[in-house]
Design a protein around this motif. Structure first.
Motif, mmCIF file in Angstrom:
data_model
loop_
_atom_site.group_PDB
_atom_site.id
_atom_site.type_symbol
_atom_site.label_atom_id
_atom_site.label_comp_id
_atom_site.label_asym_id
_atom_site.label_seq_id
_atom_site.Cartn_x
_atom_site.Cartn_y
_atom_site.Cartn_z
ATOM 1 N N ILE A 137 84.949 59.016 -30.893
ATOM 2 C CA ILE A 137 84.876 58.096 -29.763
ATOM 3 C C ILE A 137 85.519 58.795 -28.572
ATOM 4 O O ILE A 137 86.731 58.992 -28.548
ATOM 5 N N ALA B 72 88.934 57.874 -26.516
ATOM 6 C CA ALA B 72 89.780 57.026 -27.350
ATOM 7 C C ALA B 72 91.229 57.443 -27.171
ATOM 8 O O ALA B 72 91.541 58.607 -27.015
ATOM 9 N N ARG C 227 82.579 49.078 -23.251
ATOM 10 C CA ARG C 227 83.386 49.674 -24.309
ATOM 11 C C ARG C 227 83.024 49.036 -25.635
ATOM 12 O O ARG C 227 82.901 47.817 -25.743
ATOM 13 N N HIS C 228 82.838 49.872 -26.645
ATOM 14 C CA HIS C 228 82.559 49.393 -27.984
ATOM 15 C C HIS C 228 83.561 50.049 -28.923
ATOM 16 O O HIS C 228 83.629 51.270 -28.999
ATOM 17 N N LEU D 187 85.198 50.773 -32.805
ATOM 18 C CA LEU D 187 84.594 51.211 -34.051
ATOM 19 C C LEU D 187 83.976 50.064 -34.849
ATOM 20 O O LEU D 187 82.858 50.217 -35.354
ATOM 21 N N ILE E 2 80.579 49.421 -33.417
ATOM 22 C CA ILE E 2 79.671 50.543 -33.677
ATOM 23 C C ILE E 2 79.159 50.464 -35.109
ATOM 24 O O ILE E 2 77.956 50.602 -35.367
#
Length: 103
Positions: free
Chosen positions: A17, A20, A30-31, A33, A36
Motif C-alpha cells: 500500500i 501507508a 483511501r482504501h 487493506l 481491498i
C-alpha cells in the motif's frame, strides 16, 4: 502485489500500500487493506462463479489472516513462505491422502 501464489482453496499475497504509514496517503480516495481484500473476494468470486455456472455460491472463507510487515527480515520470511507453499500443499495432500489437501 509484491509476492503471491494461488492455491487450490486459498491465496497468499503481499499487498503493498503506497503511502501507508502513520499519516494517510495523499490521495482523494483511501482504501484500507480490509476493503481491498473484500473487493478482491467479491469480484473474483463473481468471476469464478460465472466461469463455473454457479452464481451466488460461496468461494472464499469469511476470515482473513493479515498483518503489517514491519521489517525486511519479516518481509523475506513471508516471501519465502509464499514461494514454498505450493510444495507444502502437495506434500500435505500426499501425506494425508486427502483430495484437495488438508484443512
Amino acid at each position: 502485489m509484491d509476492a503471491f501464489v494461488v492455491m487450490p482453496n486459498h491465496v497468499h499475497g503481499i499487498v503493498v500500500i503506497v503511502g501507508a504509514g502513520l499519516k494517510p496517503a495523499p490521495t482523494t480516495t483511501r482504501h484500507g487493506l480490509p476493503e481491498i481484500v473484500r473487493q478482491f473476494k467479491t469480484f473474483s468470486a463473481r468471476r469464478i462463479n460465472e466461469m463455473r455456472g454457479t452464481p451466488g455460491v460461496s468461494v472464499w472463507q469469511r476470515n482473513d489472516d493479515e498483518h503489517i510487515i514491519r521489517n525486511e527480515e519479516s518481509l523475506n520470511c513471508i516471501r519465502e513462505y509464499i514461494a514454498n507453499n505450493p510444495l507444502k500443499w502437495q506434500l500435505e495432500r500426499e501425506n494425508l491422502g486427502i483430495a484437495g489437501g488438508g484443512f
